[in-house]
Design a protein around this motif. Structure first.
Motif, mmCIF file in Angstrom:
data_model
loop_
_atom_site.group_PDB
_atom_site.id
_atom_site.type_symbol
_atom_site.label_atom_id
_atom_site.label_comp_id
_atom_site.label_asym_id
_atom_site.label_seq_id
_atom_site.Cartn_x
_atom_site.Cartn_y
_atom_site.Cartn_z
ATOM 1 N N ARG A 265 0.851 -1.025 0.063
ATOM 2 C CA ARG A 265 -0.003 -0.056 -0.081
ATOM 3 C C ARG A 265 0.922 1.314 -0.022
ATOM 4 N NH1 ARG A 265 -3.679 0.758 5.195
ATOM 5 N NH2 ARG A 265 -1.746 1.022 6.061
ATOM 6 N N SER A 266 1.912 1.311 0.911
ATOM 7 C CA SER A 266 2.778 2.547 0.914
ATOM 8 C C SER A 266 3.523 2.581 -0.386
ATOM 9 C CB SER A 266 3.730 2.317 1.935
ATOM 10 O OG SER A 266 3.043 2.574 3.294
ATOM 11 N N ALA A 267 4.071 1.336 -1.065
ATOM 12 C CA ALA A 267 4.825 1.425 -2.239
ATOM 13 C C ALA A 267 4.016 2.184 -3.198
ATOM 14 C CB ALA A 267 5.236 -0.014 -2.548
ATOM 15 N N ILE A 268 2.881 1.601 -3.479
ATOM 16 C CA ILE A 268 1.945 2.167 -4.393
ATOM 17 C C ILE A 268 1.700 3.847 -4.284
ATOM 18 C CG2 ILE A 268 -0.477 2.354 -5.183
ATOM 19 C CD1 ILE A 268 -0.763 -0.669 -4.458
ATOM 20 N N ARG A 269 1.734 4.068 -3.073
ATOM 21 C CA ARG A 269 1.559 5.483 -2.884
ATOM 22 C C ARG A 269 2.673 6.361 -3.299
ATOM 23 N NH1 ARG A 269 -2.632 5.843 2.226
ATOM 24 N NH2 ARG A 269 -4.195 4.538 1.506
ATOM 25 N N VAL A 270 4.224 5.793 -3.073
ATOM 26 C CA VAL A 270 5.118 6.649 -3.190
ATOM 27 C C VAL A 270 5.872 6.443 -4.435
ATOM 28 C CG1 VAL A 270 5.617 6.650 -0.752
ATOM 29 C CG2 VAL A 270 6.762 4.995 -2.217
ATOM 30 N N ASN A 271 5.438 5.157 -5.298
ATOM 31 C CA ASN A 271 5.910 5.245 -6.652
ATOM 32 C C ASN A 271 5.725 6.110 -7.683
ATOM 33 O OD1 ASN A 271 7.989 3.525 -7.714
ATOM 34 N ND2 ASN A 271 6.589 2.258 -8.652
ATOM 35 N N GLY A 272 5.513 7.347 -7.574
ATOM 36 C CA GLY A 272 5.246 8.267 -8.656
ATOM 37 C C GLY A 272 6.439 8.583 -9.149
ATOM 38 N N GLU A 273 6.100 9.895 -10.097
ATOM 39 C CA GLU A 273 7.468 10.029 -11.151
ATOM 40 C C GLU A 273 8.531 10.480 -10.414
ATOM 41 O OE1 GLU A 273 5.868 13.044 -13.765
ATOM 42 O OE2 GLU A 273 4.492 11.640 -14.851
ATOM 43 N N SER A 274 8.373 11.282 -9.081
ATOM 44 C CA SER A 274 9.367 11.625 -8.157
ATOM 45 C C SER A 274 9.984 10.671 -7.269
ATOM 46 C CB SER A 274 8.982 12.776 -7.474
ATOM 47 O OG SER A 274 7.801 12.186 -6.439
ATOM 48 N N ARG A 275 9.544 9.452 -7.346
ATOM 49 C CA ARG A 275 10.070 8.324 -6.357
ATOM 50 C C ARG A 275 10.157 8.961 -5.210
ATOM 51 N NH1 ARG A 275 9.283 4.235 -9.815
ATOM 52 N NH2 ARG A 275 10.284 4.410 -11.628
ATOM 53 N N GLY A 276 9.349 8.057 -4.278
ATOM 54 C CA GLY A 276 9.241 8.413 -2.990
ATOM 55 C C GLY A 276 10.112 7.842 -1.997
ATOM 56 N N ILE A 277 9.870 7.945 -0.734
ATOM 57 C CA ILE A 277 10.550 7.551 0.494
ATOM 58 C C ILE A 277 9.559 6.894 1.346
ATOM 59 C CG2 ILE A 277 11.908 8.138 2.484
ATOM 60 C CD1 ILE A 277 11.537 10.715 -0.061
ATOM 61 N N LEU A 278 10.056 5.508 1.850
ATOM 62 C CA LEU A 278 9.405 4.645 2.448
ATOM 63 C C LEU A 278 10.124 4.349 3.707
ATOM 64 C CD1 LEU A 278 6.922 2.847 1.959
ATOM 65 C CD2 LEU A 278 8.147 1.217 1.235
ATOM 66 N N LEU A 279 9.381 4.516 4.772
ATOM 67 C CA LEU A 279 9.950 4.387 6.231
ATOM 68 C C LEU A 279 9.357 3.294 6.830
ATOM 69 C CD1 LEU A 279 9.469 8.107 7.468
ATOM 70 C CD2 LEU A 279 11.480 7.397 6.157
ATOM 71 N N LEU A 280 10.125 2.060 7.332
ATOM 72 C CA LEU A 280 9.518 0.930 7.862
ATOM 73 C C LEU A 280 10.177 0.785 9.224
ATOM 74 C CD1 LEU A 280 10.397 -1.305 4.740
ATOM 75 C CD2 LEU A 280 8.596 -0.003 5.095
ATOM 76 N N ASP A 281 8.979 0.556 10.268
ATOM 77 C CA ASP A 281 9.362 0.370 11.643
ATOM 78 C C ASP A 281 9.330 -1.258 11.869
ATOM 79 O OD1 ASP A 281 9.754 0.766 14.340
ATOM 80 O OD2 ASP A 281 7.797 1.627 14.671
ATOM 81 N N GLU A 282 10.306 -1.742 12.222
ATOM 82 C CA GLU A 282 10.601 -3.239 12.331
ATOM 83 C C GLU A 282 9.539 -4.186 11.495
ATOM 84 O OE1 GLU A 282 12.433 -4.629 14.451
ATOM 85 O OE2 GLU A 282 12.950 -2.792 16.001
ATOM 86 N N PRO A 283 9.820 -4.213 10.181
ATOM 87 C CA PRO A 283 8.847 -4.901 9.382
ATOM 88 C C PRO A 283 8.939 -6.211 9.547
ATOM 89 C CG PRO A 283 10.874 -4.010 8.232
ATOM 90 C CD PRO A 283 10.950 -3.564 9.552
ATOM 91 N N THR A 284 9.846 -6.864 10.144
ATOM 92 C CA THR A 284 9.860 -8.343 9.926
ATOM 93 C C THR A 284 9.722 -8.670 11.527
ATOM 94 O OG1 THR A 284 12.191 -8.345 10.432
ATOM 95 C CG2 THR A 284 11.314 -8.696 8.172
ATOM 96 N N ALA A 285 9.240 -7.793 12.521
ATOM 97 C CA ALA A 285 9.132 -8.250 13.970
ATOM 98 C C ALA A 285 7.858 -9.301 13.863
ATOM 99 C CB ALA A 285 8.825 -6.919 14.639
ATOM 100 N N ALA A 286 8.301 -10.436 14.628
ATOM 101 C CA ALA A 286 7.042 -11.445 14.875
ATOM 102 C C ALA A 286 6.854 -12.340 13.667
ATOM 103 C CB ALA A 286 5.827 -11.004 15.544
#
Length: 261
Positions: free
Chosen positions: A164-185
């Motif tokens: 969901r976040s990748a879809i929102r940032v993947n525009g022409e300007s190329r966005g930034i994605l911040l991930l908080d403990e993406p593999t926890a548990a």
């Protein structure tokens, strides 16, 4: 990492004060388009505070923030989102009774054509088609679009939140994605799925910052590690060629900072 001399996100001289407590002390950090930077440190090192500054949840006491070279002043997460920054929190912020397609399009729903659209009716078929196309582009294989999130495994939920976040940032300007403990548990196989998705997002030019305690994840997907200790940056090193014992030493404080006091 894509060839671009301008950082996607650059923070300079960031300080965060809570009364007499200095949670962040003169932090410089940047991430290039297509680069994965792991933000490491022990509990209380300042990682979460710095991530909140990046995401607009906290306004720093001092310092500057630039996105693709343009100075920004974030007063709320919506300001950061407008600048192209998306945050994936540890609790994922998914609406569990709703299906995958609805979660992927949350806040950006496709309305039906004609009078029904004017009344606010959404076009669920169109949303499912676009969701499937976006997941195919990201190389994501998950459950059918109509399946409620509450019926997904932990790994599948994490993938939906990341997508969901990748879809929102993947525009022409190329966005930034911040991930908080993406593999926890997550288990081994689920973690590998998330690692693969992070690598594919970076390959598409998205700049990614990961806060994690998972050193194997860092060595698997990150290009560079930035290590905090008691609110100060004590190391900024490429992953390749950096000894794990050195990393642990910086995290615990048993190894001296790379930077002059």
């Amino acid at each position: 990492m894509t060839e671009n001399s301008t950082p996607a996100l650059e923070l300079t001289g960031i300080e965060m004060h809570y009364g007499f407590v200095r949670a962040l002390d003169d932090i410089d950090i940047h991430v290039m388009p297509g680069e994965v930077v792991a933000l490491l440190g022990d509990n209380g090192a300042g990682k979460s505070t710095l991530l909140k500054v990046m995401s607009g949840a906290h306004k720093p006491s001092h310092g500057s923030i630039r996105v693709h070279g343009q100075e920004q002043s974030f007063h709320a997460p919506s300001d950061a989102a407008e600048a192209g920054i998306q945050m994936v929190y540890q609790d994922l912020a998914l609406v569990e009774p709703q299906d995958i397609s609805t979660n992927l399009n949350m806040g950006q729903e496709t309305l039906r054509k004609g009078p029904l659209g004017l009344l606010g009716f959404v076009d669920r078929k169109a949303m499912r088609r676009s969701s499937e196309a976006e997941l195919d582009r990201l190389g994501v294989r998950t459950a059918p679009m109509t399946r409620p999130v509450e019926m997904l495994s932990g790994g599948q939920r994490q993938v939906v939140a990341l997508a969901r976040s990748a879809i929102r940032v993947n525009g022409e300007s190329r966005g930034i994605l911040l991930l908080d403990e993406p593999t926890a548990a997550l288990g081994y196989e689920q973690t590998k799925n998330v690692e693969g998705l992070i690598e594919r997002m970076a390959a598409q030019g998205i700049a990614i910052v990961i806060v994690t305690h998972d050193l194997p994840l860092c060595y698997e997907v990150a290009d560079r590690m930035v290590i905090l200790n008691r609110g100060k940056k004590c190391a900024d090193v490429p992953v390749e060629g950096t000894d794990r014992d050195h990393v642990v030493g910086w995290i615990t404080g048993s190894r001296a900072s790379m930077f002059a006091a």
